[in-house]
Structure formats: structure tokens, C-alpha cells
Design an enzyme around this catalytic site. Structure first.
Site, PDB file in Angstrom:
ATOM      1  N   CYS A 147       0.807  -1.176  -0.129  1.00  0.00           N
ATOM      2  CA  CYS A 147      -0.077  -0.112   0.037  1.00  0.00           C
ATOM      3  C   CYS A 147       0.805   1.167  -0.144  1.00  0.00           C
ATOM      4  O   CYS A 147       0.273   2.579  -0.284  1.00  0.00           O
ATOM      5  CB  CYS A 147      -1.007  -0.078   1.182  1.00  0.00           C
ATOM      6  SG  CYS A 147      -2.232  -1.136   1.016  1.00  0.00           S
ATOM      7  N   ASP A 161       2.036   2.445   2.725  1.00  0.00           N
ATOM      8  CA  ASP A 161       2.343   3.046   4.178  1.00  0.00           C
ATOM      9  C   ASP A 161       1.726   2.135   5.236  1.00  0.00           C
ATOM     10  O   ASP A 161       0.655   1.363   5.023  1.00  0.00           O
ATOM     11  CB  ASP A 161       1.758   4.361   4.372  1.00  0.00           C
ATOM     12  CG  ASP A 161       0.457   4.742   3.745  1.00  0.00           C
ATOM     13  OD1 ASP A 161      -0.216   3.802   3.485  1.00  0.00           O
ATOM     14  OD2 ASP A 161       0.201   5.809   3.685  1.00  0.00           O
ATOM     15  N   CYS A 211       5.411   8.120   3.973  1.00  0.00           N
ATOM     16  CA  CYS A 211       6.069   9.407   3.553  1.00  0.00           C
ATOM     17  C   CYS A 211       6.119  10.171   4.791  1.00  0.00           C
ATOM     18  O   CYS A 211       5.686   9.927   5.972  1.00  0.00           O
ATOM     19  CB  CYS A 211       5.243   9.935   2.469  1.00  0.00           C
ATOM     20  SG  CYS A 211       3.486  10.417   3.199  1.00  0.00           S
ATOM     21  N   CYS A 246      -2.960   9.928   5.847  1.00  0.00           N
ATOM     22  CA  CYS A 246      -2.150   9.693   6.822  1.00  0.00           C
ATOM     23  C   CYS A 246      -2.690   9.572   8.342  1.00  0.00           C
ATOM     24  O   CYS A 246      -2.419   8.943   9.034  1.00  0.00           O
ATOM     25  CB  CYS A 246      -0.948  10.428   6.747  1.00  0.00           C
ATOM     26  SG  CYS A 246      -0.119  10.283   5.021  1.00  0.00           S
TER      27      CYS A 246
END
Ligand code: FES
Lengths: 281, 386
Positions: free
Chosen positions: A35, A37, A62, A106
Site C-alpha cells: 500500500c 504506508d 511518507c 495519513c
């Protein structure tokens, strides 16, 4: 280059609480290498198992994924489990000042890991986030439940936003139509509308007029937004015959979703026994 | 802090000589080449000279050079134009690893105009199968558009062989040579390519200028319609200062090509070897023999590219990544995916692209500092700690 706030940069360059608590009281894990992350959250609780005394994270991702994880651990340290259960992805974004729209997923990842950790504590579940419900986006393994949830919690109105918040739709794009319909449904259900009280017995003319008004006020706007349209063709007793136009008419989900949505609206505002049918060509 | 610029496949610094050549054309010789007085004549003369300089780089005739605003315009002009003159031919061939300028344009014709589109696959090293190219050619193939070298991996396609196959079937061949012009020798007398796109800012001219080589006899209607500039092949007043700069840059590129293939290549090799020894679980993406002399694309497993780039940025090092977070989409680079690079590596891929301005000291800094960055991110990653 992304426009990260100073706070995001700080939490990326100097992340707090990196690592893994040994013999942790509970843990939550979400995401995968594929994916792009992933986050593993471990928590230590006080003796009564009520309060979070320590939190640590390991994150693959990231800068904003690392910063969100760092922020999450800072937010929940010292919290009771009950209050931690109420932390939203928006709380994480707020803590960081702001996250670029495209990076909101995120913060959602942070919330998911926290939830999994709490479930791990309370129910003994593994702590690994499992897919609940029907998978809508196969590219990123996002379910209907998760999509509905990010829509509700963040008042989303566009497919692109849904992609920003949970990645669904960001791959092959094959699921975008489906996301659009989930948006429509979720937001139609959520919209607080002033309901004119349902009248008792209606004459045929009154009924047609009310159906027409309800279509204009409650139904058409969402369809038009989607590139479609609806027309009232006929009313025979409790049968309401409609024609779907534009994007709606070719929409593969139209027999189910569209009809259910229209019927629910008409029943809500006009009469409980209405049955919606699509005009046969 | 002077940046250590290792992203020359994205764009390059403008050469001092180029800036110097351009300057008079802003404030002194600012005439319009179409005008009848001496001031216009000077601009016209300078444009002609620049056209000769660009033609020299490609060993072609100046009248085969068309100035455009960028590589993307050159690509669009080619694809749109070729399809327009042969409306009965409904098939296009390209590769899966093309730059978006070609890829998106070809897909546009498939989606909006119903063209059949073949996107040729590449193997794990990024090489094209020539037999597959040959077998996918059809009677109604209007155009084959295949890049010369890939911007992300630097892998060079065998353009001469590709051209031979395509031309033996009488099909038009367009090539995006934006990454090779100035780095590899391009001899249009030997390469039977019909249309070839190049761009100024990849070879130390400014952004906003490109060119298209159009082989004599190739029918190509103007993409921008209007005035009769560029012999009626592209309307719009000529960007004289940039054209002059581009000409100068091509001249310099010819002089420096030798250096590109010796000293730049040596620095690239040093950087690559240094990083592979300094970092565990690092892999080169792309064929190492058929590769641009300035490019190294390296994957660092278990970590994500954007994080690497931002930490490099704190040291003033500029590079780019094929990770999802930097591609503007949520998926990693289409080039690496076409090569079958596993996601675990694609997310952590970093492209270093050097230029004749890169120094050995700069390369040493990266070799020295990057391993610690990789280690630091791995120690934070749930996958990196084994
Ligand atoms: S299925 Fe959702 S983007 Fe592909």
C-alpha cells in the site's frame, strides 16, 4: 513539493516516541508494504488498565505518515482509553496544524491503528486491522464501511476527497462510480431536512404534486450533481413510475441503489406505501 | 548552501553561455522575425542560426527543425498531426513506459476517439521486445510512438532496430528523444525516424522551448493554427531569445557529449557503486548496459521515497522518486510497475540523474550521507527491523 506545516516537518524530522514497547498491553497494526504506508502502534497502560502511560510507533511511509504517527502518540499519551477511543483523524490533522488534502489518509491511518489497538485491548482481537464489510476499492482494499465513515466524519462531498482520505479510487479508478453513489447515499441520509409533516389521505392530484415537489427538492439535486436526471412519468395508485436520464440511466447500480434511494425519499416525505418503478423503454 | 543537484532528468540548470547568448534578444534585438525592418531581420537571422545549431546536433537539415514550446508540444503535434492526415488508420502503438506526454495523448485517442491502442510491455530490466513490436503492427496502424530513453530508469531502447521494423511496414515512427538529445549521438541520416521530439530544458537551455524534427516529406498539419510562422507548421510568434538559447545549448551539448559519456558516466558509476555498498537491500532498476550515462535509479527496500527525498533535501541534495507519494497519484511509478518491480521496492525508489555540472565532491557527499538516512528510516519502519 508538498506544502507541509512547520509542525509536520518538525514531527517528521524529530519524530517522538519511535519504537516498539516490549510486552505492550496492546497493539494496533494497519497498512502494508504494498500500500505504501503502514503503522504499528504499541501501548502501555497503567495498573488499572485504564490510562495510556506510554505509546510508541513504527511507520513505513511518507513524511506526513511519520508525522501523523508521531502526533498520534503525543495526543494519546496520558489519556484514558475511553477518551482515546474518541480521537478522530481530524484531531491528528489539527494537532499538526494542517495536512495537505491529498495526505489526509495519513491521519486516517493513525486513527485506524489506534482503534485496532483499543479493540485488541478490549476484545482480545489481534490488533491487525481487518476489513469489515464489502470491499469497494480492490486496488487499496477499502470497504464500504470505511468509506462511509470517512465521509461522515469529515463531511466529504466529492470522490476526490474520499480518495484523499482513504485512498479508495486512487488506483485504476474503477470504483469511482461506486464511491459517488456511496457519497450520495451517505449524504442524503445525513442531511437534516425540515420535514413537512406527512399528510393523511391525499387526493390523486395532491399526491402527484407532492411527489413532484419531493423529487425536485430531495432527489434531483443529487442526481444532477452526478451527471444524471430524473423525471416523473406516472403515478398509478401507490406505484410511482420514473425515468432516469443521463449518467443514471447507464449506471450499473441503478436498479438497486437508485430505486432504493428514490423510494426511501418518497416514502419519507409523501406516503409509506409508495413503490418506485423505472419506466420500461 | 549550494544545492547538490542530481535531478537533471527533471530539468537542468541553464548554461552561462546560453544565458549570455539570449540576453541581447530581450532588450536590444527584440524585433519580430516577420517584420520588414532591420530589427526584425536580426531576430530572423538569429533564429536561422539557432535552427542550424539544433540541426547540427541531429545531423539533419535546418528545414527539418520545427521550434515548439516544449517536448510535450512536440509530442502532441506529432501524434495529433499524424492521425489527422490518415483518418482511416485507427491503430496506435506505444510502450507502457512512455512519458505522460505520449502516454496520456495516446490514451486520449483511445478513450475519446475510439482508436485501438497497443501499449507494448517491457521486461524486468525495462527492455522492449522487438518481436512483439513487429507482431503488433497492423495494416491500419497509423503511428508508432516509442521513446528513445526512459526518463525514470535511463534505459535506452534500440531505436535503430525499432525504426527498421516500423519503416519496413511503412508506418510512421515518432520518438520522444527528450532524454537522449545532447547525451547520445542522434544522427538522422542513419536513423529512419520520421518525427523526433526534443526539449531545451533537459540540455541546459531554459524551460519553455522545444523542437520537433520532421523528416522531409512527412505530412504534418499545424497543431497550433494561426499565422504562417515556422513555414506554416506552427503558428505563434517565434520565441526568439529562447530559440537562440536552445541553439547555443545544442552547440554546447555537441561539444560536451564526449564528457557526458566518460566523466559524467564515471561519476554516475561511482555513485551507484558507493550506494550499493553503503546500503543494504538496495537494487538498481533498469538494464545497466543499455542505460543513459547520467542516470541511476536505485530502490531501497522497506522505506518510502518521499521520506528519503525530504531527508536528502535537508542536506541540500535534490533527487526524485518513483514512490506513490511523489507521483501525485497514490500508486508508484507506472514505469517501475510495467517492469514488474515489486511494490516494496517501487515505493522506495530514488532516481539520481547527473549532468556535466556534477562534481566528484558532490557525489562523495551523497555516498557518505545517504546510508545513514536509509538506516534512520528503516529503524522507524515496521518492516525494516527484520
Ligand atoms: S478499485 Fe478503487 S481505484 Fe481501483
Amino acid at each position: 513539493m508538498w506544502d507541509y506545516t512547520e509542525k509536520v516537518k518538525d514531527h517528521f524530522l524529530n519524530p517522538r516516541n519511535v519504537g516498539e514497547i516490549e510486552n505492550a498491553d496492546c497493539m494496533g497494526e494497519v497498512g502494508s508494504l504494498a500500500c505504501g504506508d503502514a503503522l504499528k502502534l504499541t501501548l502501555r497502560l497503567d495498573e488499572k488498565k485504564e490510562k495510556i502511560v506510554d505509546a510508541k510507533f513504527l511507520t513505513f511511509g511518507c513524511a506526513s505518515a511519520i508525522a501523523s504517527s508521531s502526533a498520534l502518540t503525543e495526543i494519546i499519551k496520558g489519556m484514558t482509553i475511553d477518551s482515546a477511543a474518541k480521537v478522530t483523524n481530524q484531531d491528528i490533522a489539527d494537532y499538526l496544524g494542517e495536512l495537505p488534502e491529498q495526505k489526509m489518509h495519513c491521519s486516517v491511518m493513525g486513527r485506524e491503528a489506534l482503534e485496532a489497538a483499543i479493540a485488541n485491548l478490549r476484545t482480545g482481537k489481534t490488533g491487525v486491522v481487518e476489513l469489515e464489510g464489502r470491499v469497494v476499492c480492490t486496488c487499496f482494499g477499502v470497504t464500504e464501511t470505511e468509506i462511509e465513515r470517512v465521509i461522515k466524519e469529515n463531511s466529504l462531498t466529492e470522490v476526490e476527497q474520499v480518495t484523499n482520505y482513504c485512498k479508495a479510487g486512487g488506483g485504476c479508478g474503477g470504483c469511482r462510480g461506486e464511491i459517488e453513489r456511496i457519497l450520495l447515499r451517505t449524504n442524503a441520509a445525513a442531511k437534516p431536512t425540515v420535514k413537512p409533516s406527512k399528510p393523511g389521505r391525499l387526493t390523486v392530484m395532491q399526491k402527484i404534486k407532492m411527489i413532484d415537489e419531493t423529487i425536485a427538492r430531495e432527489i434531483r439535486p443529487s442526481l444532477v450533481q452526478d451527471g444524471g436526471d430524473i423525471e416523473l412519468v406516472d403515478v398509478e395508485g401507490s406505484r410511482v413510475i420514473v425515468a432516469l436520464r443521463g449518467a443514471c440511466s447507464s449506471c450499473p447500480a441503478s436498479p438497486v441503489t437508485m430505486k432504493d434511494f428514490i423510494q426511501a425519499k418518497l416514502r419519507e416525505f409523501v406516503a409509506d406505501d409508495l413503490v418506485v418503478e423505472e419506466e420500461k423503454q | 548552501m549550494k544545492p547538490i543537484y542530481l535531478d537533471n532528468n527533471a530539468t537542468t540548470r541553464v548554461a552561462d553561455e546560453v544565458v549570455e547568448a539570449m540576453m541581447p534578444f530581450f532588450t536590444e534585438q527584440y524585433g519580430n522575425p516577420s517584420s520588414m525592418y532591420a530589427l526584425g531581420g536580426e531576430a530572423g537571422h538569429a533564429t536561422r542560426h539557432a535552427r542550424e545549431q539544433v540541426a547540427a546536433l541531429l545531423n539533419c537539415s535546418p528545414d527539418e527543425i520545427l521550434f515548439t514550446s516544449c517536448g510535450t508540444e512536440s509530442d502532441n503535434t506529432s501524434i495529433h498531426g499524424v492521425l489527422e492526415v490518415a483518418p482511416a488508420k485507427r491503430h496506435l502503438i506505444t510502450s507502457r513506459v512512455e512519458h505522460p506526454a505520449v502516454r496520456t495523448t495516446c490514451r486520449y485517442f483511445r478513450e475519446q476517439h475510439g482508436y485501438a491502442l497497443t501499449e507494448l510491455p517491457v521486461d524486468a530490466k525495462g527492455n522492449l521486445s522487438l518481436s512483439e513490436l513487429e507482431s503488433s503492427l497492423r495494416d491500419d496502424t497509423a503511428l508508432v510512438s516509442i521513446m528513445h530513453a526512459n526518463n525514470e530508469t535511463g534505459v535506452i531502447f534500440p531505436l535503430e532496430e525499432i525504426a527498421q521494423i516500423v519503416k519496413s511496414h511503412g508506418v510512421i515512427l515518432h520518438t520522444d528523444a527528450v532524454q537522449t538529445a545532447g547525451k547520445l549521438s542522434l544522427d538522422m541520416q542513419k536513423l529512419p525516424v520520421d518525427l523526433l521530439a526534443i526539449s531545451g530544458h533537459k540540455l541546459h537551455a531554459p524551460k519553455g522551448i522545444g523542437a520537433l524534427y520532421v523528416r522531409r516529406g512527412t505530412k504534418l498539419p499545424p497543431y497550433l493554427k494561426g499565422g504562417h510562422q515556422e513555414s506554416g507548421k506552427r503558428a505563434g510568434t517565434e520565441n526568439v531569445p529562447y530559440i537562440v538559447g536552445f541553439g547555443k545549448a545544442c552547440e554546447l551539448a555537441m561539444q560536451n557529449m564526449e564528457k557526458e559519456n566518460t566523466s559524467v558516466k564515471a561519476l554516475r558509476d561511482k555513485l551507484q557503486a558507493g550506494l550499493l555498498t553503503g546500503c543494504q537491500n538496495a537494487y538498481v532498476n533498469g538494464d545497466e548496459t543499455h542505460r543513459l550515462p547520467n542516470t541511476a535509479n536505485i530502490s531501497f527496500e522497506f522505506i518510502e521515497g518521499e521520506s528519503i527525498l525530504l531527508l536528502l533535501d535537508t542536506l541540500g541534495v535534490c533527487a526524485s522518486s518513483g514512490s506513490a507519494c511523489t507521483s501525485g497519484s497514490l500508486e508508484p511509478s507506472h514505469v517501475l510497475r510495467a517492469m514488474g518491480v515489486p511494490f516494496t521496492r517501487a515505493h522506495g525508489s530514488i532516481r539520481f540523474s547527473l549532468s556535466r555540472y556534477t562534481t566528484e565532491d558532490e557525489v562523495n557527499v551523497v555516498i557518505e550521507k545517504l546510508p545513514a538516512i536509509i538506516e534512520r528510516l528503516r529503524s522507524m519502519s515496521p518492516f525494516g527491523r527484520k
